[in-house]
Design a protein around this motif. Structure first.
Motif, short mmCIF file in Angstrom:
data_model
loop_
_atom_site.label_atom_id
_atom_site.label_comp_id
_atom_site.label_asym_id
_atom_site.label_seq_id
_atom_site.Cartn_x
_atom_site.Cartn_y
_atom_site.Cartn_z
N ALA A 77 49.93 69.35 27.01
CA ALA A 77 48.46 69.39 27.02
C ALA A 77 47.87 68.18 26.31
O ALA A 77 46.91 67.58 26.79
N ALA A 78 48.46 67.80 25.18
CA ALA A 78 47.95 66.65 24.43
C ALA A 78 48.08 65.36 25.24
O ALA A 78 47.13 64.58 25.33
N TYR A 79 49.24 65.12 25.83
CA TYR A 79 49.45 63.91 26.63
C TYR A 79 48.63 63.93 27.92
O TYR A 79 48.15 62.90 28.37
N LEU A 96 45.68 65.61 28.52
CA LEU A 96 44.25 65.50 28.27
C LEU A 96 43.85 64.22 27.56
O LEU A 96 42.70 63.78 27.66
N MET A 97 44.80 63.63 26.84
CA MET A 97 44.54 62.41 26.07
C MET A 97 45.69 61.43 26.30
O MET A 97 46.56 61.27 25.44
N PRO A 98 45.74 60.79 27.47
CA PRO A 98 46.87 59.92 27.83
C PRO A 98 47.10 58.81 26.79
O PRO A 98 46.15 58.24 26.26
N PRO A 99 48.38 58.53 26.51
CA PRO A 99 48.73 57.62 25.42
C PRO A 99 48.02 56.27 25.40
O PRO A 99 47.41 55.93 24.39
N SER A 100 48.10 55.50 26.45
CA SER A 100 47.53 54.14 26.38
C SER A 100 46.02 54.18 26.15
O SER A 100 45.49 53.42 25.35
N MET A 101 45.34 55.08 26.83
CA MET A 101 43.89 55.20 26.68
C MET A 101 43.55 55.73 25.28
O MET A 101 42.69 55.18 24.59
N PHE A 102 44.21 56.79 24.88
CA PHE A 102 43.91 57.43 23.60
C PHE A 102 44.18 56.49 22.44
O PHE A 102 43.38 56.39 21.51
N GLU A 103 45.31 55.81 22.47
CA GLU A 103 45.67 54.93 21.37
C GLU A 103 44.69 53.77 21.23
O GLU A 103 44.38 53.35 20.12
N GLY A 104 44.18 53.27 22.34
CA GLY A 104 43.14 52.24 22.29
C GLY A 104 41.84 52.79 21.72
O GLY A 104 41.20 52.15 20.88
N ASP A 105 41.45 53.98 22.18
CA ASP A 105 40.23 54.61 21.70
C ASP A 105 40.31 54.97 20.22
O ASP A 105 39.31 54.92 19.50
N LEU A 106 41.50 55.33 19.77
CA LEU A 106 41.70 55.73 18.38
C LEU A 106 41.35 54.60 17.41
O LEU A 106 40.90 54.84 16.30
N ALA A 120 48.30 62.61 15.23
CA ALA A 120 49.53 62.82 14.46
C ALA A 120 50.76 62.70 15.36
O ALA A 120 51.82 62.29 14.90
N LEU A 121 50.62 63.06 16.61
CA LEU A 121 51.74 62.98 17.55
C LEU A 121 52.25 61.54 17.64
O LEU A 121 53.44 61.32 17.75
N ILE A 122 51.38 60.58 17.53
CA ILE A 122 51.77 59.17 17.61
C ILE A 122 52.68 58.81 16.44
O ILE A 122 53.76 58.24 16.63
N THR A 123 52.29 59.15 15.23
CA THR A 123 53.07 58.78 14.06
C THR A 123 54.29 59.68 13.86
O THR A 123 55.33 59.21 13.44
N LYS A 176 60.96 60.27 14.10
CA LYS A 176 62.10 60.97 14.68
C LYS A 176 61.78 62.27 15.39
O LYS A 176 62.19 62.46 16.51
N GLU A 177 61.12 63.22 14.80
CA GLU A 177 60.97 64.53 15.42
C GLU A 177 59.56 65.04 15.27
O GLU A 177 58.95 64.88 14.23
N MET A 178 59.04 65.70 16.30
CA MET A 178 57.69 66.22 16.29
C MET A 178 57.67 67.58 15.62
O MET A 178 58.38 68.46 16.01
N ARG A 179 56.81 67.74 14.59
CA ARG A 179 56.74 69.03 13.90
C ARG A 179 55.35 69.61 13.83
O ARG A 179 55.16 70.69 13.32
#
Length: 159
Positions: free
Chosen positions: A108-110, A112-122, A146-149, A154-157
């Motif tokens: 859902a996160a990816y 609704l908020m696609p990585p390349s677009m979201f990371e630029g907007d962030l 937080a998903l980015i960092t 290593k692992e998503m928590r």
């Protein structure tokens, strides 16, 4: 075409989920944000699921080929539909496990908020403007950031 993630672990799993979300956006020609709710509903319907909105329901769930959804504000409804779409695309069966829930949340996160677009907007927008642009609650923006960092650690928590 469904994406399956049952055998993937850790960071590899989340990379695969990101790829599945981006493939779903591309194959459905979605480039408008926030993603219209009807577009998410149509993808679910195209996968042979019915959608039933039940005002008294507290949490969405899938039973057989029917998605039961709570009557929520648009921002929460969008997240709920995208989460359940993640289950539909990635899981052969619907079992409530922390792993499957994490996978559906990441999808859902990816989605609704696609990585390349979201990371630029962030880099340019605050969390409130991001929430408006992507049509999700502010809490979802914080988790998505937080998903980015987290993945680089290593692992998503968070989910």
């Amino acid at each position: 075409m469904p994406c399956r993630t049952l055998v993937l672990l850790g960071g590899v799993m989340f990379k695969y989920i990101k790829k599945c979300a981006l493939k779903t956006l591309q194959s459905n020609n979605i480039s408008e944000f926030p993603i219209p709710i009807y577009a998410i509903e149509q993808i679910i319907i195209d996968h042979y699921f019915d959608i039933v909105i039940i005002p008294t329901l507290r949490k969405s769930c899938v039973f057989d080929q029917t998605l039961f959804v709570a009557n929520l504000p648009d921002t929460e409804f969008r997240i709920s539909l995208a989460h359940e779409l993640g289950h539909i695309l990635m899981h052969d069966f619907f079992i409530h496990s922390s792993r499957f829930e994490a996978q559906a949340n990441a999808f859902a996160a990816y989605f609704l908020m696609p990585p390349s677009m979201f990371e630029g907007d962030l880099k340019q927008l605050n969390e409130w403007d991001l929430a408006e642009k992507y049509g999700v609650p502010v809490e979802s923006i914080i988790k998505r950031a937080a998903l980015i960092t987290e993945l680089s650690n290593k692992e998503m928590r968070i989910f």
